[in-house]
Scaffold this active site. Structure first.
Site, PDB file in Angstrom:
ATOM      1  N   ILE A 159       1.565   1.171  12.749  1.00 19.90           N
ATOM      2  CA  ILE A 159       1.261  -0.161  12.214  1.00 19.90           C
ATOM      3  C   ILE A 159       1.611  -1.228  13.264  1.00 19.90           C
ATOM      4  O   ILE A 159       0.855  -2.174  13.487  1.00 19.90           O
ATOM      5  CB  ILE A 159       2.011  -0.409  10.887  1.00 19.90           C
ATOM      6  CG1 ILE A 159       1.606   0.658   9.853  1.00 19.90           C
ATOM      7  CG2 ILE A 159       1.708  -1.806  10.356  1.00 19.90           C
ATOM      8  CD1 ILE A 159       2.409   0.631   8.556  1.00 19.90           C
ATOM      9  N   ARG A 242      10.064  -3.292   5.065  1.00 22.39           N
ATOM     10  CA  ARG A 242      10.785  -3.077   3.823  1.00 22.39           C
ATOM     11  C   ARG A 242      11.734  -4.248   3.615  1.00 22.39           C
ATOM     12  O   ARG A 242      12.308  -4.777   4.570  1.00 22.39           O
ATOM     13  CB  ARG A 242      11.601  -1.772   3.881  1.00 22.39           C
ATOM     14  CG  ARG A 242      10.793  -0.517   3.614  1.00 22.39           C
ATOM     15  CD  ARG A 242      10.298  -0.442   2.169  1.00 22.39           C
ATOM     16  NE  ARG A 242       9.521   0.751   1.892  1.00 22.39           N
ATOM     17  CZ  ARG A 242       8.179   0.831   1.933  1.00 22.39           C
ATOM     18  NH1 ARG A 242       7.458  -0.229   2.238  1.00 22.39           N
ATOM     19  NH2 ARG A 242       7.559   1.951   1.645  1.00 22.39           N
ATOM     20  N   GLU A 271      12.733  -5.697  -4.879  1.00 23.43           N
ATOM     21  CA  GLU A 271      11.473  -6.136  -5.501  1.00 23.43           C
ATOM     22  C   GLU A 271      11.162  -5.301  -6.741  1.00 23.43           C
ATOM     23  O   GLU A 271      11.584  -4.140  -6.810  1.00 23.43           O
ATOM     24  CB  GLU A 271      10.322  -6.024  -4.481  1.00 23.43           C
ATOM     25  CG  GLU A 271      10.041  -4.621  -3.986  1.00 23.43           C
ATOM     26  CD  GLU A 271       8.968  -4.588  -2.886  1.00 23.43           C
ATOM     27  OE1 GLU A 271       9.105  -5.313  -1.888  1.00 23.43           O
ATOM     28  OE2 GLU A 271       8.012  -3.802  -3.061  1.00 23.43           O
ATOM     29  N   HIS A 289       3.780  -7.372  -2.001  1.00 26.01           N
ATOM     30  CA  HIS A 289       3.684  -6.035  -1.401  1.00 26.01           C
ATOM     31  C   HIS A 289       2.230  -5.556  -1.361  1.00 26.01           C
ATOM     32  O   HIS A 289       1.871  -4.528  -1.945  1.00 26.01           O
ATOM     33  CB  HIS A 289       4.574  -5.033  -2.152  1.00 26.01           C
ATOM     34  CG  HIS A 289       4.989  -3.858  -1.309  1.00 26.01           C
ATOM     35  ND1 HIS A 289       6.207  -3.231  -1.453  1.00 26.01           N
ATOM     36  CD2 HIS A 289       4.352  -3.186  -0.306  1.00 26.01           C
ATOM     37  CE1 HIS A 289       6.283  -2.230  -0.579  1.00 26.01           C
ATOM     38  NE2 HIS A 289       5.163  -2.183   0.122  1.00 26.01           N
TER      39      HIS A 289
END
Ligand code: DGY
Length: 323
Positions: A159, A242, A271, A289
């Protein structure tokens, strides 16, 4: 032949659920409510495979199931810091994840956040919707130019690399990278990137810092008050990794006292609970998210789980085995 029993903890794209029902004795979570630790423990006693995702806490306690039937935990998602690694190892289960297929979409979202916070898009949208916009003026919601600036990427996995590609080739950004292991110079050269040994040395050099490292205990509060102070005044922090990687209390202080220019978060510690103090920060963009939330990525993640299950139940080592 008896089909292996499989429990899916949340709703998945319909096309993948259909394949699961076809190939396995699958139990789906029609209500789509997150499972409690007690339900997860029960599932580990009952099914050959459990298919969790980031909203399921597979803590040491949840995995402490002496009579477990489950032999594979096939996670739907690339991050697996919600699965306690030592406990999974002592349980003797195989754990797989879903890398690659969500890298581009997650990087797209990180770039979206970067642009939103730099160009004050969240503030602008709130203003238009509230009816408070009074019209164009030279001093209105003036943001920061993105093109040509320096982006620090923390964690240069798939990523992080996709983020570098977009930022460097799309926006002419200079890329600095911090990564646990030394990176191949040929890989860095693809993005005109420079590897900086130490996060503390990277932070003061960046106009934007984007987090792409794993979560979990090792990276908990990697970005703390001291490191936020190392950032350039006016620099921006982007987190699609995260929630626990950022000390939210320290971030709230940094945003409230304008120590940094702003932040953009797709993930939160604890969350979906969001600290009320974060809600008060205008120089903060928040998304729920959404990193991998495209039809393409979510279906491909499901396919990846199906491949991992198929390998496992046919006696092969799944390609995405992480434990
Ligand atoms: C992941 O895959 O780890 C994401 O956070 C959900 O897509």
């Amino acid at each position: 032949m008896v089909k292996p029993s499989v429990l899916v903890t949340r709703r998945w794209p319909a096309a993948v659920e259909a394949q699961l029902m076809d190939r396995y004795d699958a139990v789906l979570n029609w209500g789509d409510t997150p499972m409690t630790p007690a339900e997860i423990r029960e599932a580990l006693k009952t099914y050959d495979a459990v298919l969790p995702t980031v909203t399921d806490q597979l803590s040491a306690e949840a995995l402490d199931v002496p009579a477990a039937k489950t032999r594979i935990i096939a996670n739907y998602g690339v991050g697996y810091s919600h699965i306690c690694e030592p406990a999974a190892r002592s349980l003797g289960v195989t754990v797989t994840n879903t890398p690659d297929v969500l890298s581009e979409c997650t990087a797209d979202l990180a770039m979206t956040l970067l642009l939103m916070v730099a160009r004050r898009a969240g503030e602008g949208e709130r203003e238009v919707r509230s009816g408070a916009w009074t019209g164009w003026r030279p001093t209105h919601l003036v943001g920061t130019k993105v093109s040509g600036k320096t982006l620090g990427i923390v964690g240069f996995g798939r990523i992080g690399q996709e983020m570098a590609r977009r930022a460097h080739h799309g926006f002419g950004m200079k890329i600095l990278v911090q990564n646990r292991s030394r990176l191949d110079p040929a890989l860095l050269a693809r993005f005109g990137a420079e590897q900086v040994d130490d996060l503390d040395a990277l932070l003061p050099r960046c106009d934007f810092v984007s987090l792409h490292c794993p979560g979990g205990a090792a990276n908990r509060h990697l970005i703390n008050g001291r490191r936020l102070e190392l950032m350039k005044p006016g620099a921006y922090l982007i987190n699609t990794a995260r929630g626990e990687v950022v000390d939210e209390f320290a971030l709230i202080q940094a945003l409230s006292y304008d120590l940094i220019g702003g932040a953009a978060l797709d993930v939160f510690d604890g969350e979906p609970r969001i600290s009320p103090d974060l809600m008060q920060c205008d120089n903060l963009v928040m998304l729920p998210h959404l990193g991998s939330a495209t039809k393409e990525a979510r279906e491909a993640m499901g396919e990846r789980v199906l491949n991992n299950l198929n390998d496992f139940f046919n006696g092969r080592d799944p390609i995405d085995r992480v434990i």
